[in-house]
Design an enzyme around this catalytic site. Structure first.
Site, PDB file in Angstrom:
ATOM      1  N   MET A   6      43.875  42.902  45.399  1.00  7.02           N
ATOM      2  CA  MET A   6      42.731  43.797  45.243  1.00  7.02           C
ATOM      3  C   MET A   6      41.619  43.280  46.153  1.00  7.02           C
ATOM      4  SD  MET A   6      40.873  45.199  41.797  1.00  7.02           S
ATOM      5  CE  MET A   6      40.483  43.591  41.105  1.00  7.02           C
ATOM      6  N   TYR A   8      36.081  35.676  37.049  1.00 10.27           N
ATOM      7  CA  TYR A   8      36.540  36.741  37.949  1.00 10.27           C
ATOM      8  C   TYR A   8      36.822  38.048  37.216  1.00 10.27           C
ATOM      9  CZ  TYR A   8      41.477  35.122  37.147  1.00 10.27           C
ATOM     10  OH  TYR A   8      42.681  34.745  36.618  1.00 10.27           O
ATOM     11  N   GLU A   9      37.007  39.111  38.015  1.00  7.77           N
ATOM     12  CA  GLU A   9      37.092  40.494  37.512  1.00  7.77           C
ATOM     13  C   GLU A   9      35.819  40.906  36.772  1.00  7.77           C
ATOM     14  OE1 GLU A   9      39.241  42.136  38.817  1.00  7.77           O
ATOM     15  OE2 GLU A   9      40.678  40.598  39.401  1.00  7.77           O
ATOM     16  N   GLY A  10      34.690  40.399  37.235  1.00  3.82           N
ATOM     17  CA  GLY A  10      33.409  40.680  36.593  1.00  3.82           C
ATOM     18  C   GLY A  10      33.093  39.586  35.594  1.00  3.82           C
TER      19      GLY A  10
END
Length: 603
Positions: free
Chosen positions: A162, A442-444
């Site tokens: 991603m 990570y991932e926000g």
């Protein structure tokens, strides 16, 4: 040292007793399955995880990944484990057989992943991230793109990534500078740089397929002008054969505190002006499409927290049973008294019970949302399908943030149980602490999840979705109140649910007033409190299920198991929820001290 990942009896309890997984067999989609088949596949996953994947965990930390001349090499043992996993058909258990999957329910698949992901999350990332890439292409791609990519991604022949983050555009995705220009053959030439790309380059797969956020020349500024492109490492021809290397390069990997088996890459696209990709979906709809993958990724990250916590807890439990040190408190003044296993010491029992309470609560919560995916797609009643979809949306940031945080805290407690040995590399728990910390970043980050929860999730359908969650918890409380032994726990959770509703009204109202900054300053504690209360719901649900099971003629071993569930739930209500009540009182007070502190006063 015990080679344990997740307790088999515990998983079966959640699947078949708490959530009645056999009911899934009434859905048309799963008619070809049976409880026996579910059990066989889960058992195979457990065997593969223990024998093949778990032994690679230490290699991921000690050997790590190597970067040489633009290439990334993973630890040697990862290759065999990946091969065995692929040969076992465990890479995409929930997807349609048309695309190489097994078509299993999401709930059963999450039990399979409990073992595989729990054994080595960094290895599983190379394998499972392709699922999210494939799902986006299946949902939004043309028939040509689906035929080119989906099956190879689902079966992990190829892996996925991603490519979102840039050095000057982390959370602020609308600030990305990567550009795309349309070519005559309907491909796009892409130029830009991305950072913090998990598994952006490695030697485990034949190809790596990169979803890339970029702005087409002339598109609107900000998030409204972002599109998403499928950029293969090696160009894929229409007949699915591999062509030339694409102009996308790994230019370096990060040296991290932990998670050394996972390559975190910096990627350069189009440095020679020859990077090409396919537009996925419509122009300027990139973020909308990417969020389908990000929500899956956020659930996966929360799952990382819960599975790592399970591994740490079971290691600590095994150690506490075998480590002999100190005398029983009742015999502390008796010089002739024998030393005892440390599991008999009150403080160690407190830590282990706290760990177990959070591991069990997190697992039930993750499995509940997994069941919601099955119900959203297959439930006979439209109301059930809508409720399931609402719970997925509402609880995704709860799972991502709370499981990541509590998972880390469980690993810290595991080190404490080991004492001095826990701080050494001789035992595995110090690695687990370092590895799992990334889950809350990570991932926000957890703070971003909290802002999303406050701004978007709390107000969904004018607050009716959050109210629906409170109602669902209320149903379990009502059922549990009918059982005398659960009255106290029911009352405790009822008070917490009521307080959560009041807290939601308080912080939600503040977010739309002149106190909005104070509301955002307390968004994270509010999300934490929500997670604690929801796990309290899971525990009461578990206790209710266990008490009903105890009424049957079960053997002595089963009696101990079910009584343990009830006792663990009581611990949660008596030792965890009171802390949560204090946290909610703090949120309701909306202190502005952090906001009024002069910046110079921080020095």
């Amino acid at each position: 040292m015990a080679q344990l990942i997740a307790d088999q009896k515990e998983i079966e309890f959640i699947l078949y007793e708490q959530f009645n997984a056999e009911e899934l067999l009434t859905y048309k989609k799963y008619k070809g399955f049976s409880k026996k088949i579910f059990g066989m596949i889960i058992s195979e996953a457990r065997k593969v995880a223990i024998k093949e994947i778990l032994p690679t965990l230490r290699d991921g930390d000690k050997q790590g990944v190597r970067f040489e001349n633009g290439k990334v090499m993973v630890p040697d043992s990862f290759h065999r484990a990946r091969k065995v996993l692929r040969e076992s058909d465990l890479t995409s258990t929930m997807e349609d057989p048309e695309w190489g999957g097994q078509g299993l329910p999401f709930l059963i698949s999450i039990a399979i992943l409990d073992y595989i992901v729990g054994a080595n999350y960094s290895l599983s990332g190379y394998i499972n991230m392709g699922h999210g890439t494939g799902k986006m292409i299946e949902l939004f791609g043309t028939d040509t793109l689906k035929k080119m990519f989906v099956e190879n991604l689902y079966t992990s022949r190829w892996s996925g990534t991603m490519l979102l983050t840039e050095s000057e555009a982390g959370t602020e995705v609308g600030a990305i500078t990567t550009t795309a220009r349309k070519n005559d053959d309907n491909t796009y030439s892409i130029i830009g740089n991305k950072i913090f790309i998990t598994a952006g380059e490695h030697d485990l797969a034949d190809n790596i397929i990169h979803p890339v956020l970029a702005r087409i020349e002339g598109a609107p500024k900000g998030s409204r002008g972002i599109s998403i492109f499928i950029v293969p490492k090696i160009w894929v021809n229409k007949d699915k054969t591999l062509g030339k290397h694409n102009d996308i390069q790994c230019v370096g990997i990060e040296e991290k505190m932990g998670f050394h088996g996972s390559a975190t890459c910096a990627m350069a696209l189009g440095s020679k002006g020859e990077c090409r990709g396919f537009l996925l979906g419509e122009e300027n709809k990139g973020l909308e499409i990417m969020f389908h993958m990000m929500n899956e990724a956020r659930l996966s990250v929360g799952f990382q927290g819960s599975t790592t916590a399970s591994l740490a807890y079971l290691y600590a439990l095994d150690y506490a049973r075998h480590r002999v040190q100190g005398k029983d408190l009742a015999e502390s003044r008796n010089p002739e008294a024998e030393s005892i296993p440390i599991i008999r010491h009150p403080d160690v029992r407190r830590m282990l019970t706290w760990m177990k309470a959070h591991v069990d609560g997190m697992r039930s919560l993750v499995y509940y949302v997994s069941l919601c995916f099955d119900k959203k797609e297959n439930a006979f009643d439209e109301t059930q399908r809508e409720l399931a979809g609402d719970m997925i949306e509402l609880l995704t940031p709860v799972i991502k943030s709370c499981c990541a945080e509590r998972g880390f805290e469980v690993c810290v407690q595991a080190v404490q149980v080991f004492g001095g040995y826990g701080y050494t590399k001789e035992f595995p728990v110090e690695q687990l602490v370092r590895d799992v910390k990334i889950a809350s970043i990570y991932e926000g980050t957890d703070g971003i999840q909290a802002m999303d929860f406050l701004v978007r999730k709390l107000g969904m359908k004018k607050g009716l979705v959050f109210k629906g969650l409170l109602n669902e918890m209320g149903k379990t409380i009502k059922d549990a109140k009918k059982i005398e032994s659960l009255e106290f726990m029911s009352d405790s959770l009822a008070k917490a649910v009521e307080a959560l509703g009041i807290t939601a009204l308080s912080i939600g109202g503040a977010a739309m007033s002149e106190k909005y900054a104070s509301a955002f300053a307390h968004a994270h504690p509010f999300l934490e409190a929500t997670g604690d209360v929801v796990m309290g719901w899971m525990h009461l649900w578990r206790a209710l299920t266990a008490v009903n099971a105890l009424k049957k003629n079960t053997g002595q071993k089963n009696q101990a198991f079910y009584k343990g569930i009830v006792t663990c739930a009581r611990f949660y209500m008596e030792a965890v929820l009171p802390v949560t009540m204090g946290r909610m009182a703090s949120v309701q007070a909306l202190s502005d001290a952090a906001l009024t502190m002069d910046e110079a006063s921080f020095d």
